[in-house]
Write an enzyme that holds these catalytic residues in place. Sequence first.
Site, PDB file in Angstrom:
ATOM      1  N   LYS A 202      16.478  21.829  -2.470  1.00 16.37           N
ATOM      2  CA  LYS A 202      16.457  20.676  -3.378  1.00 16.37           C
ATOM      3  C   LYS A 202      17.021  21.085  -4.743  1.00 16.37           C
ATOM      4  O   LYS A 202      17.857  20.410  -5.313  1.00 16.37           O
ATOM      5  CB  LYS A 202      15.012  20.191  -3.504  1.00 16.37           C
ATOM      6  N   GLU A 208      14.823  32.995  -3.018  1.00 13.37           N
ATOM      7  CA  GLU A 208      14.901  33.435  -1.617  1.00 13.37           C
ATOM      8  C   GLU A 208      16.111  32.798  -0.931  1.00 13.37           C
ATOM      9  O   GLU A 208      16.898  33.460  -0.242  1.00 13.37           O
ATOM     10  CB  GLU A 208      13.633  33.019  -0.851  1.00 13.37           C
ATOM     11  N   GLY A 262       9.670  18.149  -1.592  1.00 14.45           N
ATOM     12  CA  GLY A 262      10.130  19.086  -0.562  1.00 14.45           C
ATOM     13  C   GLY A 262       9.362  18.962   0.747  1.00 14.45           C
ATOM     14  O   GLY A 262       9.933  18.865   1.832  1.00 14.45           O
ATOM     15  N   ARG A 263       8.020  18.938   0.643  1.00 15.78           N
ATOM     16  CA  ARG A 263       7.207  18.926   1.873  1.00 15.78           C
ATOM     17  C   ARG A 263       7.168  17.555   2.542  1.00 15.78           C
ATOM     18  O   ARG A 263       6.554  17.392   3.585  1.00 15.78           O
ATOM     19  CB  ARG A 263       5.793  19.422   1.562  1.00 15.78           C
ATOM     20  N   GLU A 348      -0.607  22.284  -0.110  1.00 16.74           N
ATOM     21  CA  GLU A 348       0.198  22.224  -1.333  1.00 16.74           C
ATOM     22  C   GLU A 348      -0.058  20.896  -2.058  1.00 16.74           C
ATOM     23  O   GLU A 348       0.067  20.817  -3.272  1.00 16.74           O
ATOM     24  CB  GLU A 348       1.683  22.352  -0.970  1.00 16.74           C
ATOM     25  N   HIS A 379      -8.813  30.888  23.870  1.00 20.41           N
ATOM     26  CA  HIS A 379      -9.040  32.290  24.245  1.00 20.41           C
ATOM     27  C   HIS A 379      -9.030  33.180  23.022  1.00 20.41           C
ATOM     28  O   HIS A 379      -8.877  34.388  23.133  1.00 20.41           O
ATOM     29  CB  HIS A 379      -7.971  32.732  25.246  1.00 20.41           C
ATOM     30  N   LYS A 499       7.830  30.903  -8.133  1.00 18.64           N
ATOM     31  CA  LYS A 499       9.288  30.959  -8.216  1.00 18.64           C
ATOM     32  C   LYS A 499       9.744  31.742  -9.445  1.00 18.64           C
ATOM     33  O   LYS A 499      10.853  32.219  -9.498  1.00 18.64           O
ATOM     34  CB  LYS A 499       9.865  29.538  -8.288  1.00 18.64           C
TER      35      LYS A 499
HETATM   36  C1  G6Q Z   1       7.492  21.552  -1.375  1.00 16.51           C
HETATM   37  C2  G6Q Z   1       7.574  22.598  -2.366  1.00 16.51           C
HETATM   38  C3  G6Q Z   1       8.254  23.872  -1.937  1.00 16.51           C
HETATM   39  C4  G6Q Z   1       9.770  23.754  -1.899  1.00 16.51           C
HETATM   40  C5  G6Q Z   1      10.363  25.152  -1.754  1.00 16.51           C
HETATM   41  C6  G6Q Z   1      11.868  25.140  -1.686  1.00 16.51           C
HETATM   42  O1  G6Q Z   1       7.041  20.460  -1.576  1.00 16.51           O
HETATM   43  O2  G6Q Z   1       8.091  22.106  -3.546  1.00 16.51           O
HETATM   44  O3  G6Q Z   1       7.794  24.317  -0.684  1.00 16.51           O
HETATM   45  O4  G6Q Z   1      10.191  22.927  -0.874  1.00 16.51           O
HETATM   46  O5  G6Q Z   1       9.935  25.940  -2.810  1.00 16.51           O
HETATM   47  O6  G6Q Z   1      12.427  24.538  -2.817  1.00 16.51           O
HETATM   48  P1  G6Q Z   1      13.938  24.149  -2.850  1.00 16.51           P
HETATM   49  O7  G6Q Z   1      14.190  23.126  -1.807  1.00 16.51           O
HETATM   50  O8  G6Q Z   1      14.206  23.640  -4.222  1.00 16.51           O
HETATM   51  O9  G6Q Z   1      14.715  25.411  -2.559  1.00 16.51           O
END
Ligand code: G6Q
Length: 532
Positions: A202, A208, A262-263, A348, A379, A499
């Site tokens: 996003k 990463e 994002g989620r 989150e 199990h 981050k």
């Molecule tokens: C989700 C969070 C988090 C995010 C990641 C990746 O709701 O905000 O999990 O999706 O940190 O972020 P970017 O899409 O900006 O790389």
Amino acid sequence: MNPDILHQLADLRKAWEGRHLRRVFAEDPQRAERYQLEAAGWWLDYSKNLIDDPILDRLFELLKSSDFDGWRNKMRGGEAINHTENRPVLHVALRNRGTEPICVAGKDVMPDVHHVLNAMEHFANGVRYGSLKGATGKRIRSIVNIGIGGSDLGPLMVTEALKAYSDRNLRCHFVSNVDGTHLAETLKQIDLEETLFLIVSKTFTTIETMTNARSARDQIVAAMGNEAVGHHFAAISTNLKAVAEFGIEPDRVFGFWDWVGGRYSLTSAVGLSIMLMIGPKHFGDLLDGFYAMDRHFFEAPLQKNMPAILAILGFWYVHFWQAQSYAILPYDQYLHRFPAYFQQADMESNGKSVDRNGNRVTYPTGPILWGEPGTNGQHAFYQLLHQGTVLVPADFIGFAQSLNPSGTHHRQLMANFVAQMEALAFGKTEEQLIAEGCESRLISYRTFEGNRPSNALIAEKLTPHSLGALIALYEHKIFVQSMLWNINAFDQWGVELGKKCATQIERALAGEEIGTHDASTHQLINRLKAYF
Ligand code: G6Q
């Protein structure tokens, strides 16, 4: 939360002490029939919960007094309900299959949503039918989704869940961890000439993801030269400027908007890997399923609203039974990443300790969410569910039909699904054990108290539609719980911290000034820096 209703609920909780589901069911023959409902192809049986009519009535009243109707309308009306980031929360616009407009600051966002969906479809068809090839003219066979958190878990979960609907000539890989092993091991499984990398971020700044993306680009350049980058990359982001700087062609960039968290983003362009794997038609069916549950959530009255019912039940255990965790137990191998996906979405969103007014909450909020597919869990950790000292409410998710021709397997699977919930609720008594001839010295060990709550969720079959509806069900449950706790479910400052805080330490590991840290952090940096 309305204090009077909370007091009434506390009294009802006290009155429940000593009651057992065995007796409750025996006294109320209509109970199973009364505590069930259907929505968007899903059937929920919530009769095995530690509740009765007065408790439910007060829980519904509590939710009503938390402005359930108002919050639903604010979401759909595009108000900035994510107030700390000043953003609307409109993932429901991404799967709005109706004709009604959805507006942000007076502008209908649906034309933009449809524009991106059409672009995704065009691109996905190009890759699937072979008109979009790699730089050396080979067809694309491997998709590598590079993203993390919300840009990884959703597409990963859904591509796994809908594997039965996917094009088996394509393989999809997911690289999320900045640990170089993740990318390195993936590269060993693919032929770069046949690979399409999707860089999903996003912000397009997540360390990463950008580290993995740059390493992937280096590999492509080393193998086929600079010009190959245009053929082997596509990007999904709201940061179009950073994408252009990375070198990805504008016709391979799929945008989304800051009103998509994002989620909650898998039905945006973030789901491009899903569309590539299952095709635009099935992707449309997935959106239809989401939409069916969205409509139910927005239109059904409180007492018949499935996300609201799951939400108040979860709240009941956290607030009045001190439950600190909650299990999601899918009885379907295809859903093996479903608990991990909702672990992020739930924890989150509702893992917060400050309310919407900026005050520290005085009550517990979101529980730890976890789970694994049945029957594997049986199990492993079910021992604790049956005989441990903590209460773990659980959702059992299953399908009436299997997608694979496996009559015996599926019958056994679903027999376990039913049997586990029965055992959790009703247990095994001393009398039953004696009647079975159990050795007297073992009776206490083999007794199951029961009285452990669970929900059963059943759909006819795992399809894109039923999966979409199921995901939307849990998304809305999370939102409803945030209404009760008066917290913002849509920011994530804890993640933002992560981050940023490694940046300075990375510089120290690379040999720069260590900077000011506590003695332990200082020692850790010193111990590791010799290796870099
Ligand atoms: C989700 C969070 C988090 C995010 C990641 C990746 O709701 O905000 O999990 O999706 O940190 O972020 P970017 O899409 O900006 O790389």
